[in-house]
Design an enzyme around this catalytic site. Structure first.
Site, PDB file in Angstrom:
ATOM      1  N   LYS A 133       0.858  -1.183   0.000  1.00 13.65           N
ATOM      2  CA  LYS A 133       0.000   0.000   0.000  1.00 13.65           C
ATOM      3  C   LYS A 133       0.893   1.231   0.000  1.00 13.65           C
ATOM      4  O   LYS A 133       2.035   1.171   0.474  1.00 13.65           O
ATOM      5  CB  LYS A 133      -0.858   0.000   1.273  1.00 13.65           C
ATOM      6  CG  LYS A 133      -2.106   0.827   1.185  1.00 13.65           C
ATOM      7  CD  LYS A 133      -3.270   0.060   0.580  1.00 13.65           C
ATOM      8  CE  LYS A 133      -4.489   0.930   0.417  1.00 13.65           C
ATOM      9  NZ  LYS A 133      -5.623   0.216  -0.167  1.00 13.65           N
ATOM     10  N   VAL A 162     -20.536   1.060  -5.767  1.00  8.27           N
ATOM     11  CA  VAL A 162     -20.796  -0.358  -5.496  1.00  8.27           C
ATOM     12  C   VAL A 162     -22.259  -0.572  -5.101  1.00  8.27           C
ATOM     13  O   VAL A 162     -22.940  -1.454  -5.641  1.00  8.27           O
ATOM     14  CB  VAL A 162     -19.873  -0.894  -4.374  1.00  8.27           C
ATOM     15  CG1 VAL A 162     -20.186  -2.354  -4.065  1.00  8.27           C
ATOM     16  CG2 VAL A 162     -18.414  -0.756  -4.773  1.00  8.27           C
TER      17      VAL A 162
HETATM   18  P1  NAD Z   1     -18.582   5.626  -3.061  1.00  5.24           P
HETATM   19  O1  NAD Z   1     -17.794   6.749  -2.492  1.00  5.24           O
HETATM   20  O2  NAD Z   1     -18.892   5.617  -4.518  1.00  5.24           O
HETATM   21  O3  NAD Z   1     -19.989   5.521  -2.297  1.00  5.24           O
HETATM   22  C1  NAD Z   1     -20.125   5.595  -0.916  1.00  5.24           C
HETATM   23  C2  NAD Z   1     -21.569   6.040  -0.633  1.00  5.24           C
HETATM   24  O4  NAD Z   1     -21.807   5.956   0.762  1.00  5.24           O
HETATM   25  C3  NAD Z   1     -21.867   7.469  -1.062  1.00  5.24           C
HETATM   26  O5  NAD Z   1     -23.058   7.509  -1.835  1.00  5.24           O
HETATM   27  C4  NAD Z   1     -22.053   8.209   0.272  1.00  5.24           C
HETATM   28  O6  NAD Z   1     -22.976   9.281   0.190  1.00  5.24           O
HETATM   29  C5  NAD Z   1     -22.579   7.091   1.136  1.00  5.24           C
HETATM   30  N1  NAD Z   1     -22.418   7.315   2.577  1.00  5.24           N
HETATM   31  C6  NAD Z   1     -21.390   7.891   3.246  1.00  5.24           C
HETATM   32  N2  NAD Z   1     -21.648   7.922   4.563  1.00  5.24           N
HETATM   33  C7  NAD Z   1     -22.860   7.337   4.735  1.00  5.24           C
HETATM   34  C8  NAD Z   1     -23.673   7.068   5.852  1.00  5.24           C
HETATM   35  N3  NAD Z   1     -23.312   7.405   7.103  1.00  5.24           N
HETATM   36  N4  NAD Z   1     -24.862   6.427   5.664  1.00  5.24           N
HETATM   37  C9  NAD Z   1     -25.266   6.088   4.432  1.00  5.24           C
HETATM   38  N5  NAD Z   1     -24.535   6.337   3.320  1.00  5.24           N
HETATM   39  C10 NAD Z   1     -23.359   6.958   3.479  1.00  5.24           C
HETATM   40  O7  NAD Z   1     -17.811   4.292  -2.621  1.00  5.24           O
HETATM   41  P2  NAD Z   1     -17.854   2.880  -3.335  1.00  5.24           P
HETATM   42  O8  NAD Z   1     -16.785   2.816  -4.351  1.00  5.24           O
HETATM   43  O9  NAD Z   1     -19.252   2.539  -3.694  1.00  5.24           O
HETATM   44  O10 NAD Z   1     -17.361   1.940  -2.132  1.00  5.24           O
HETATM   45  C11 NAD Z   1     -18.226   1.649  -1.051  1.00  5.24           C
HETATM   46  C12 NAD Z   1     -17.447   0.932   0.046  1.00  5.24           C
HETATM   47  O11 NAD Z   1     -16.894  -0.278  -0.479  1.00  5.24           O
HETATM   48  C13 NAD Z   1     -16.260   1.710   0.609  1.00  5.24           C
HETATM   49  O12 NAD Z   1     -16.112   1.389   1.965  1.00  5.24           O
HETATM   50  C14 NAD Z   1     -15.076   1.168  -0.178  1.00  5.24           C
HETATM   51  O13 NAD Z   1     -13.873   1.295   0.551  1.00  5.24           O
HETATM   52  C15 NAD Z   1     -15.473  -0.286  -0.320  1.00  5.24           C
HETATM   53  N6  NAD Z   1     -14.873  -0.955  -1.476  1.00  5.24           N
HETATM   54  C16 NAD Z   1     -15.097  -0.473  -2.720  1.00  5.24           C
HETATM   55  C17 NAD Z   1     -14.527  -1.124  -3.812  1.00  5.24           C
HETATM   56  C18 NAD Z   1     -14.788  -0.632  -5.210  1.00  5.24           C
HETATM   57  O14 NAD Z   1     -14.518  -1.380  -6.162  1.00  5.24           O
HETATM   58  N7  NAD Z   1     -15.287   0.564  -5.397  1.00  5.24           N
HETATM   59  C19 NAD Z   1     -13.734  -2.258  -3.620  1.00  5.24           C
HETATM   60  C20 NAD Z   1     -13.545  -2.744  -2.326  1.00  5.24           C
HETATM   61  C21 NAD Z   1     -14.124  -2.077  -1.253  1.00  5.24           C
END
Ligand code: NAD
Length: 360
Positions: free
Chosen positions: A80, A183
């Site tokens: 990382k 996601v």
């Molecule tokens: P993103 O930033 O696109 O979406 C996150 C969403 O969560 C946003 O719509 C935000 O408004 C919402 N949010 C934030 N705080 C909140 C709360 N208290 N209550 C309800 N909603 C809330 O992120 P993403 O890419 O969709 O990823 C989502 C999660 O999955 C993250 O934790 C990320 O680390 C993890 N993740 C993502 C990937 C990927 O491929 N994108 C891979 C592995 C893990």
């Protein structure tokens, strides 16, 4: 922090401190373990309050990548990078300077997107090194990882429901999704196609509205989502959502979502979920779809059919982990760690017999 003591305790191989005066780059690259292959993990840019906080984060995150990559069955170790700084003042020079440091490691660390680092930033790093992944499709990259993460999470939910509720279809299953970003939105669509009933929450009202209109979801507030009576709670927003406060609210049979680091404290909250008979899908197992996609980019085999098969395999991996947890009567997060460590040990032995550690 006594750095070498900490590295010994968590078995890190290498920590590189990177400083470039011209661009102002201050970064740390941590390589945790390269037994299975070169280390891969994203680069995070964050205004850390201290250098020690940045170091702690990069050591923790790189170790997490070792377990994630190993359990996903990839020929990758864990690494990382963190950039210490304000993400609103990024520059081309900053990311290119990081690229030169990554190049100097000779392929022991391959970078990717993470918090505050976009595909555009990865393209800047790529100006200086070939050791990158997560590039856009128009340059031969694997593109947005989110749909793959959603697909893997769907397979994980399927196996979790079968294990905990004995039902082999998601039709009629009640699912509460927290977070409707890249996601969460993709996952809502997949679950809706399977006939699941959705309850959703997000800070952004427009995203909630879209899921209600498109997939017949029911909206609840960001505070209410934990206490919804449901079959599966699916965290797709924040880390640390399984904690002392939420544990008393949960009225679900299982937790299976994509968010990273869901357990605030795995030593206390993992066993507490088990005690409450809430089946927990370890986060780094169920959310590995994105990194699987990156891996096939790195080995230049990003063929959708191959990636799909591997991502769907997350379901089988999770089923094996549930079996270990049941047989040994341990929490599922512990079973996941054993599964990953066992792969590093057995495959690492084969690789050192025939290939040498650093080759993919
Ligand atoms: P993103 O930033 O696109 O979406 C996150 C969403 O969560 C946003 O719509 C935000 O408004 C919402 N949010 C934030 N705080 C909140 C709360 N208290 N209550 C309800 N909603 C809330 O992120 P993403 O890419 O969709 O990823 C989502 C999660 O999955 C993250 O934790 C990320 O680390 C993890 N993740 C993502 C990937 C990927 O491929 N994108 C891979 C592995 C893990």
């Amino acid at each position: 922090m006594n750095l070498f003591e900490t590295m010994t305790e968590h078995e890190h191989e290498q920590v590189a401190f990177c400083y470039d005066q011209a661009s102002g780059l201050k970064a740390i690259i941590a390589i945790h373990d390269t037994t299975l292959g070169p280390s891969l993990g994203g680069v995070r840019m964050w205004p850390y309050e201290s250098e020690e906080a940045a170091l702690t984060d990069v050591l923790r995150l790189s170790k997490g990548m070792t377990y994630k990559n190993a359990a996903a069955g990839l020929n990758l170790g864990g690494g990382k990078a963190v950039i210490i700084g304000d993400p609103s003042i990024k520059s081309e020079a900053l990311y290119r300077a990081l690229g030169r440091f990554i190049q100097s490691l000779g392929g022991r660390y391959i970078t990717a997107e993470d918090v505050n680092t976009t595909a555009d930033d990865i393209m800047l790093i790529r100006e200086e090194t070939q050791f990158v992944s997560g590039m856009p499709e128009y340059v031969g990259g694997a593109g947005d990882p989110s749909p793959w993460t959603a697909l893997g999470t769907l397979e994980g939910i399927r196996v979790t429901v079968a294990k905990r509720l004995g039902q082999h279809s998601l039709n009629g299953i009640r699912i509460a999704i927290q977070g409707l970003g890249s996601v969460g939105t993709a996952l809502c669509e997949l679950l809706h196609e399977e006939g699941a009933q959705l309850v959703v929450s997000d800070l952004q009202e427009s995203r909630v509205q879209a899921m209600c209109e498109n997939f017949g979801a029911t909206a609840v507030s960001v505070d209410e989502i934990y206490g919804v009576e449901t079959d599966v709670f699916v965290p797709c927003a924040l880390g640390a959502v399984i904690n002392d406060q939420t544990l008393t609210q949960f009225r679900c049979a299982a937790i299976a979502g994509a968010a990273n680091n869901q357990l605030l404290d795995e030593h206390t909250h993992g066993p507490q979920l088990k005690a409450r008979n809430i089946l927990y899908a370890p986060d780094y197992i169920i959310n590995a779809g994105g990194v699987i996609n990156c891996y096939y980019e790195v080995i230049q085999e990003n063929i959708p059919e191959i990636v799909t098969a591997k991502v769907k395999g997350i379901g089988d991996t999770l089923a094996s982990i549930y079996d270990i947890a049941e047989k040994e009567d341990i929490p599922t997060h512990q079973a996941a760690a054993r599964f990953a460590e066992n792969r590093i040990k057995t495959i690492g032995k084969v690789r050192s017999n025939f290939l040498g550690h650093s080759q993919m």
